[in-house]
Design a protein around this motif. Structure first.
Motif, PDB file in Angstrom:
ATOM      1  N   PHE A  49      40.993  48.139  95.358  1.00 48.03           N
ATOM      2  CA  PHE A  49      40.330  48.602  94.355  1.00 48.03           C
ATOM      3  C   PHE A  49      40.529  47.528  93.227  1.00 48.03           C
ATOM      4  N   SER A  50      39.701  47.690  92.148  1.00 52.12           N
ATOM      5  CA  SER A  50      39.813  46.757  91.184  1.00 52.12           C
ATOM      6  C   SER A  50      40.818  47.292  89.995  1.00 52.12           C
ATOM      7  N   ALA A  51      41.494  46.513  89.255  1.00 57.44           N
ATOM      8  CA  ALA A  51      42.356  46.914  88.181  1.00 57.44           C
ATOM      9  C   ALA A  51      41.797  48.130  87.155  1.00 57.44           C
ATOM     10  N   ASP A  52      40.703  48.070  87.061  1.00 57.43           N
ATOM     11  CA  ASP A  52      39.841  49.289  86.276  1.00 57.43           C
ATOM     12  C   ASP A  52      40.011  50.540  87.104  1.00 57.43           C
ATOM     13  N   THR A  53      40.040  50.522  88.314  1.00 55.43           N
ATOM     14  CA  THR A  53      39.842  51.655  89.129  1.00 55.43           C
ATOM     15  C   THR A  53      41.125  52.025  89.479  1.00 55.43           C
ATOM     16  N   GLN A  54      42.141  51.130  89.420  1.00 56.32           N
ATOM     17  CA  GLN A  54      43.605  51.309  89.788  1.00 56.32           C
ATOM     18  C   GLN A  54      44.063  52.095  88.367  1.00 56.32           C
ATOM     19  N   THR A  55      43.640  51.730  87.334  1.00 50.66           N
ATOM     20  CA  THR A  55      44.087  52.370  86.102  1.00 50.66           C
ATOM     21  C   THR A  55      43.549  53.589  85.939  1.00 50.66           C
ATOM     22  N   GLN A  56      42.493  54.068  86.526  1.00 46.24           N
ATOM     23  CA  GLN A  56      41.761  55.299  86.212  1.00 46.24           C
ATOM     24  C   GLN A  56      42.711  56.190  87.202  1.00 46.24           C
ATOM     25  N   PHE A  57      43.083  55.695  88.436  1.00 44.35           N
ATOM     26  CA  PHE A  57      44.034  56.688  89.352  1.00 44.35           C
ATOM     27  C   PHE A  57      45.202  56.873  88.588  1.00 44.35           C
ATOM     28  N   ASN A  58      45.783  56.020  88.195  1.00 39.52           N
ATOM     29  CA  ASN A  58      47.092  55.844  87.407  1.00 39.52           C
ATOM     30  C   ASN A  58      46.942  57.096  86.240  1.00 39.52           C
ATOM     31  N   ASP A  59      46.044  56.973  85.440  1.00 39.67           N
ATOM     32  CA  ASP A  59      45.646  58.014  84.281  1.00 39.67           C
ATOM     33  C   ASP A  59      45.822  59.201  84.779  1.00 39.67           C
ATOM     34  N   LEU A  60      44.771  59.647  85.911  1.00 39.87           N
ATOM     35  CA  LEU A  60      44.751  60.904  86.567  1.00 39.87           C
ATOM     36  C   LEU A  60      46.034  61.361  87.175  1.00 39.87           C
ATOM     37  N   MET A  61      46.918  60.773  87.793  1.00 41.32           N
ATOM     38  CA  MET A  61      47.950  61.202  88.641  1.00 41.32           C
ATOM     39  C   MET A  61      49.039  61.459  87.645  1.00 41.32           C
ATOM     40  N   VAL A  62      49.256  60.667  86.543  1.00 39.94           N
ATOM     41  CA  VAL A  62      50.330  61.085  85.561  1.00 39.94           C
ATOM     42  C   VAL A  62      50.065  62.135  84.657  1.00 39.94           C
ATOM     43  N   GLU A  63      48.630  62.140  84.370  1.00 36.90           N
ATOM     44  CA  GLU A  63      48.273  63.632  83.807  1.00 36.90           C
ATOM     45  C   GLU A  63      48.624  64.798  84.868  1.00 36.90           C
ATOM     46  N   PHE A  64      48.183  64.829  85.966  1.00 35.57           N
ATOM     47  CA  PHE A  64      48.405  66.093  87.141  1.00 35.57           C
ATOM     48  C   PHE A  64      49.856  66.192  86.982  1.00 35.57           C
ATOM     49  N   MET A  65      50.480  65.076  87.222  1.00 35.82           N
ATOM     50  CA  MET A  65      51.946  65.517  87.246  1.00 35.82           C
ATOM     51  C   MET A  65      52.649  65.967  86.153  1.00 35.82           C
ATOM     52  N   ASN A  66      52.403  65.854  84.917  1.00 35.41           N
ATOM     53  CA  ASN A  66      52.687  66.505  83.963  1.00 35.41           C
ATOM     54  C   ASN A  66      52.134  67.426  83.286  1.00 35.41           C
ATOM     55  N   GLN A  72      41.540  66.952  92.502  1.00 35.59           N
ATOM     56  CA  GLN A  72      40.574  66.405  93.628  1.00 35.59           C
ATOM     57  C   GLN A  72      39.326  65.994  93.234  1.00 35.59           C
ATOM     58  N   GLU A  73      38.596  66.765  92.397  1.00 41.95           N
ATOM     59  CA  GLU A  73      37.292  66.724  91.872  1.00 41.95           C
ATOM     60  C   GLU A  73      37.228  65.610  91.256  1.00 41.95           C
ATOM     61  N   ARG A  74      38.233  65.359  90.208  1.00 41.17           N
ATOM     62  CA  ARG A  74      38.153  64.226  89.478  1.00 41.17           C
ATOM     63  C   ARG A  74      38.541  62.752  90.252  1.00 41.17           C
ATOM     64  N   TYR A  75      39.195  63.016  91.245  1.00 42.85           N
ATOM     65  CA  TYR A  75      39.643  61.928  92.071  1.00 42.85           C
ATOM     66  C   TYR A  75      38.535  61.384  92.733  1.00 42.85           C
ATOM     67  N   ALA A  76      37.757  62.293  93.328  1.00 48.75           N
ATOM     68  CA  ALA A  76      36.285  62.238  94.150  1.00 48.75           C
ATOM     69  C   ALA A  76      35.490  61.339  93.278  1.00 48.75           C
ATOM     70  N   ALA A  77      35.351  61.590  91.832  1.00 47.36           N
ATOM     71  CA  ALA A  77      34.427  60.988  90.951  1.00 47.36           C
ATOM     72  C   ALA A  77      34.859  59.575  90.778  1.00 47.36           C
ATOM     73  N   ILE A  78      36.199  59.316  90.782  1.00 48.92           N
ATOM     74  CA  ILE A  78      36.649  57.861  90.373  1.00 48.92           C
ATOM     75  C   ILE A  78      36.162  57.107  91.882  1.00 48.92           C
ATOM     76  N   VAL A  79      36.338  57.637  93.035  1.00 45.92           N
ATOM     77  CA  VAL A  79      36.170  56.974  94.146  1.00 45.92           C
ATOM     78  C   VAL A  79      34.898  56.673  94.180  1.00 45.92           C
ATOM     79  N   GLU A  80      33.899  57.471  93.878  1.00 48.38           N
ATOM     80  CA  GLU A  80      32.353  57.496  93.891  1.00 48.38           C
ATOM     81  C   GLU A  80      32.056  55.988  92.920  1.00 48.38           C
ATOM     82  N   ALA A  81      32.691  55.882  91.956  1.00 46.58           N
ATOM     83  CA  ALA A  81      32.322  55.027  90.745  1.00 46.58           C
ATOM     84  C   ALA A  81      32.956  53.543  91.002  1.00 46.58           C
ATOM     85  N   ALA A  82      33.919  53.732  92.047  1.00 47.07           N
ATOM     86  CA  ALA A  82      34.961  52.501  92.098  1.00 47.07           C
ATOM     87  C   ALA A  82      34.412  51.171  92.274  1.00 47.07           C
ATOM     88  N   ASP A  83      34.811  50.146  92.061  1.00 48.13           N
ATOM     89  CA  ASP A  83      34.255  48.740  91.925  1.00 48.13           C
ATOM     90  C   ASP A  83      35.447  47.946  92.947  1.00 48.13           C
TER      91      ASP A  83
END
Length: 410
Positions: A372-389, A399-410
């Motif tokens: 995954f690109s650095a931009d996509t990785q940043t989106q995953f990071n943001d989602l996971m830290v938000e979920f954990m907190n 999961q719905e938000r995660y799937a949307a990131i995967v769909e738009a991933a470069d």
């Protein structure tokens, strides 16, 4: 370049003789914990032995803090001589902009393609057929580290897998022990997710999502199990109020936390604390469920410099980093696996031996930075830290938000 050819003709990869034109090289990296500092000191010592001088440019705060500083300096005309990045696409735009030194001639002369294992590591350094970085280690994030003292205090056996660990969490709480230590940096939450994804979801699901970018799989029932496991991890991590990963590791070392999901670089911290694998702590690759490891890790790139003497010394540094002697000394301290399989690692501890066995079986996956690109990785990071907190975010919403990131991933 003539200076460098003379060097190669008259010295080994880990040259101990003085260079024809010794020079200082600034090397930037984000290795600042106790174990990391001990490891990078091995590189510095080996490079200084060539007659050149390693000028340490450590940047505290981890890769997320260091990389923007490194990139800004390179693009702003103030490049260091060498800089750490992770294997993958983090330096892709810098290479495409013509800012990085081409190492192809050196790599071909020293036969890097024949010694780097797995080959995907060198592939990650290659763009348009040219090699731009030297891999220095294999780091895998899918490890569960468990404190023997913590489980003894709680009166339960040390778990052998993820499910046993989750089941033991209430007993740890009752004994006043933090079940899961987790730092607050976003990448740590995303690392935890990646480990749970392969440990709970398995190899096929991982490939569907990470390699094939299969949105249906990302939205499906098997992935739902992963997010339910993440909810368990969120509950277990509640109360872990440290920031840095090595602070979380120290909680495991001191027995104030039952465990931590962290990369194999955590081994360096256990070693500095004089703890013994199998006696003081247990390490479970793939969370003790699916013993696959991601073959990411660290590589060094060399920004183009105008000074020909420094350019020659850059090549000496690259040659040293991949040499047998440096690979042994560095990786034994770092807790990582070497990038070459033709070296003696008889001094490896039990955890490193587990990693070497998995490496030998070929149960390997590329790292997230490689797919995954650095931009996509940043989106995953943001989602996971938000979920954990934020416990108001349900596993289904995440999961719905995660799937949307995967769909738009470069």
């Amino acid at each position: 370049m003539n200076t460098f050819k003379l060097f190669l003709a008259g010295a080994s990869a880990l040259a101990l003789s003085t260079s024809v034109n010794a020079t200082d090289l600034e090397v930037t990296h984000w290795w600042t914990s106790g174990g990391e500092a001990a490891a990078v000191a091995e590189f510095a010592k080996a490079f200084d032995a060539t007659g050149n001088k390693w000028v340490d440019g450590a940047i505290a705060g981890g890769g997320g803090t260091a990389r923007p500083v490194m990139i800004s300096r390179i693009t702003g005309g103030d490049p260091m001589a060498a800089t750490q990045f992770n294997h993958g696409r983090q330096a892709e735009e810098l290479v495409e902009a013509g800012l990085m030194l081409d190492l192809t001639e050196l790599a071909e002369k020293e036969g890097w393609k024949d010694i780097v294992n797995p080959p995907s590591l060198l592939d990650s350094c290659t763009l348009d057929g040219k090699i731009y970085c030297v891999p220095v280690n294999i780091h895998s994030p899918q490890w569960l580290w468990l404190s023997h003292a913590a489980f003894e205090k709680a009166g339960v056996p040390v778990p052998g897998n993820w499910d046993e660990y989750v089941a033991a969490a209430p007993k740890l709480r009752e004994a006043g022990i933090q079940p899961l230590a987790l730092g607050q940096q976003p990448w740590q939450s995303n690392l935890l997710f990646g480990a749970v994804q392969i440990g709970v979801g398995g190899l096929d699901l991982w490939k569907q999502i990470n390699l094939e970018k299969d949105v249906a799989a990302a939205s499906g029932p098997e992935m739902a199990k992963v997010f339910q496991a993440m909810a368990d991890a969120r509950n277990m991590a509640d109360g872990s109020n440290v920031q840095d990963w090595n602070q979380a590791t120290n909680m495991v070392i001191t027995g104030t936390a039952g465990g931590q999901i962290m990369g194999d670089w955590a081994q360096g911290e256990f070693q500095v604390a004089n703890q013994v694998a199998g006696e003081d702590y247990t390490c479970l690759p793939g969370l003790g469920v699916n013993e696959y490891l991601s073959t990411g890790g660290d590589a060094f790139y060399f920004p183009k410099l105008k000074d020909p003497e420094k350019a020659a010394a850059q090549l000496e540094l690259a040659s040293m980093m991949i040499s047998k002697e440096a690979q042994v000394a560095f990786n034994l301290k770092k807790g990582s696996l070497p990038i070459r399989g033709d070296i003696n690692l008889s001094a490896a501890n039990d955890c490193m031996k587990k990693g070497l066995e998995i490496l030998a079986t070929g149960n390997l996956l590329p790292s997230g930075d490689q797919v995954f690109s650095a931009d996509t990785q940043t989106q995953f990071n943001d989602l996971m830290v938000e979920f954990m907190n934020d416990k108001s975010i349900t596993p289904e919403d995440a999961q719905e938000r995660y799937a949307a990131i995967v769909e738009a991933a470069d």
